[in-house]
Motif scaffolding. Structure first.
Motif, short mmCIF file in Angstrom:
data_model
loop_
_atom_site.label_atom_id
_atom_site.label_comp_id
_atom_site.label_asym_id
_atom_site.label_seq_id
_atom_site.Cartn_x
_atom_site.Cartn_y
_atom_site.Cartn_z
N MET A 223 71.90 26.51 -29.23
CA MET A 223 72.70 25.61 -30.07
C MET A 223 71.94 24.66 -30.79
O MET A 223 71.62 23.86 -30.04
CB MET A 223 73.99 25.19 -29.40
N PRO A 225 72.19 21.28 -33.51
CA PRO A 225 72.69 20.75 -34.52
C PRO A 225 72.89 20.77 -35.96
O PRO A 225 71.80 21.21 -36.54
CB PRO A 225 72.67 18.81 -34.10
N GLU A 226 73.64 20.46 -36.83
CA GLU A 226 73.58 20.45 -38.02
C GLU A 226 72.72 19.65 -38.77
O GLU A 226 71.99 20.18 -39.92
CB GLU A 226 75.05 20.26 -38.99
N ALA A 260 79.42 27.12 -38.39
CA ALA A 260 79.75 26.46 -37.03
C ALA A 260 81.16 26.33 -36.89
O ALA A 260 81.50 25.37 -36.11
CB ALA A 260 78.80 25.02 -36.84
N LYS A 261 81.86 27.21 -37.49
CA LYS A 261 83.46 27.07 -37.32
C LYS A 261 83.83 27.39 -36.01
O LYS A 261 84.64 26.48 -35.69
CB LYS A 261 83.95 28.33 -38.35
N ASN A 262 83.05 28.32 -35.28
CA ASN A 262 83.74 28.44 -33.86
C ASN A 262 82.72 28.06 -32.73
O ASN A 262 82.96 28.45 -31.77
CB ASN A 262 83.95 29.91 -33.75
N THR A 263 81.71 27.26 -33.28
CA THR A 263 80.85 26.64 -32.15
C THR A 263 81.03 25.18 -32.09
O THR A 263 79.74 24.97 -31.51
CB THR A 263 79.32 27.41 -32.33
N GLY A 264 82.04 24.59 -32.46
CA GLY A 264 81.78 23.18 -32.09
C GLY A 264 80.87 22.27 -32.85
O GLY A 264 80.53 21.17 -32.40
N GLY A 265 80.73 22.82 -34.08
CA GLY A 265 79.73 22.00 -34.83
C GLY A 265 78.09 22.24 -34.57
O GLY A 265 77.14 21.71 -35.39
N GLN A 266 77.93 23.42 -33.74
CA GLN A 266 76.72 23.64 -33.46
C GLN A 266 76.35 25.19 -34.21
O GLN A 266 77.25 25.78 -34.25
CB GLN A 266 76.45 23.56 -32.00
N TYR A 267 75.13 25.21 -34.46
CA TYR A 267 74.79 26.52 -35.19
C TYR A 267 74.02 27.43 -34.05
O TYR A 267 73.08 26.73 -33.55
CB TYR A 267 73.73 26.33 -36.33
#
Length: 370
Positions: A223, A225-226, A260-267
């Protein structure tokens, strides 16, 4: 009532006594302070290793944590509801493609299959009789012994019988598919890695029953971060550090998520590991180092992670103060590059900080540089 009477001589002696007591008390206090100060000054210095802050000139990395899993794995479930009759495998067993893993009670499906087989037998008999009539009236029509109306009626009867037989066969295919969901088989060759149900439990549609993995190729789902995801590209060669084994293996980025819609802001970034002589197991934690271009617009101040000190939500580092004393400095950190981290504020170029010590440090502790 008696009242004491003090003359001038007695008063004078009393003042001398009080003055002597005060002088003695002050002398004792002064001696105590000197002893305490001397004791504090004699505190042994803590041996430490120091390093000067310098600009990062090495290759930059973005690090992200993830978990290793088999590249080919499946959670096996069923589409029918029923009690589990028997489980033929256990965790750790090797299975082949198509091998029977477990069976779910299918009494109702078996009854339905018997009905379908009876319907097929009836439809086959009706079709055979209709086919004979169709051939007979076709020959009679050619000899002008049957009318067009009779031939049309027989032809329609023949086609309906044929359609009923085909319908009965398709119903059997549907029942056989349900029987397949009652007898769960391995979708590929691999190893049973987990069991979520026991014999006698109720199996519900979609509920995972067993997990099967195909060993040999592993992947890491990391995961990111943006703030870092735009610097990661597919087909990038990366280094994967296995924490529990203390070893590193090579890998390659194969997928980079753009949401990152369903991963809590993580890609999500998927990394396939290259074959290596390392005892890798699913579920191991790993740290992936993604090489990125070093920022050219700023001189990055880097410190090793082992030198950091954490106090609740705060992170700091011990610097070298005047007279060789340790001073705790709070920091604001940036991105991580391997075993180092970027310091955004709190340290400046050429400052000295303590990397390690042979004793416990605190603010104002005397240190000796090794």
């Amino acid at each position: 009532m008696f009242y004491p009477v003090f003359n001038s001589k007695m008063m004078k002696n009393r003042n001398y006594i009080i003055a002597a007591v005060l002088t003695f008390s002050l002398a004792l206090a002064s001696c105590g302070d000197k002893e305490t100060k001397a004791l504090a000054d004699n505190t042994p210095a803590v041996p430490v290793q120091v390093r000067s802050v310098a600009e990062n000139t090495e290759d930059s990395f973005v690090t992200a944590s993830g978990k290793i899993e088999a590249a080919k794995s499946a959670n096996i479930s069923t589409r029918m509801m029923g009690y589990v009759d028997k489980i033929y495998v256990k965790v750790g067993d090797k299975v082949k493609n198509g091998q029977l893993l477990l069976s779910v009670n299918n009494a109702d499906v078996s009854a339905k299959l018997a009905q379908v087989n009876a319907g097929i037998a009836e439809a086959e008999a009706a079709f055979a009789n209709a086919e004979k009539d169709y051939q007979r009236f076709t020959n009679l029509f050619k000899e002008n012994s049957a009318s067009q109306k009779e031939l049309d009626d027989i032809t329609a009867h023949y086609n309906m019988a044929k359609a009923r037989l085909e319908s009965a066969k398709q119903m059997k295919n549907g029942v056989n598919a349900q029987m397949g969901y009652a007898n769960i088989r391995a979708p590929f060759s691999g190893v049973v890695t987990n069991k979520f149900i026991s014999a006698g439990d109720m199996a519900n549609p979609g509920m995972p029953l067993l997990e099967v993995e195909s060993p040999g190729q592993y992947q890491v789902l990391a995961m990111v971060p943006e703030s870092e995801i735009l610097e990661i590209r597919p087909d990038t060669e990366v280094s994967v550090r296995l924490k529990s084994l203390g070893q590193s293996v090579k890998g390659k980025v194969v997928e980079v998520s753009t949401s990152a819609k369903n991963t809590g802001g993580q890609y999500l970034v998927k990394v396939i590991l290259e074959p290596a002589d390392v005892p890798i197991l699913s579920g191991m934690y790993a740290t992936v180092q993604f090489p990125v271009e070093r920022r050219a617009n700023a001189a990055a101040v880097m410190v090793p992670k082992e030198a950091l000190v954490e106090r609740g939500q705060l992170t700091g580092i011990y610097t070298l103060g005047q007279s060789n004393t340790a001073l705790l400095r709070w920091l604001r950190l940036g991105r991580s590059y391997g075993d180092k981290v970027e310091v955004l504020s709190g340290l400046s170029q050429d400052e000295k900080y303590i990397v390690s010590s042979e004793g416990k440090l605190f603010n104002g502790a005397k240190v000796s540089i090794q």
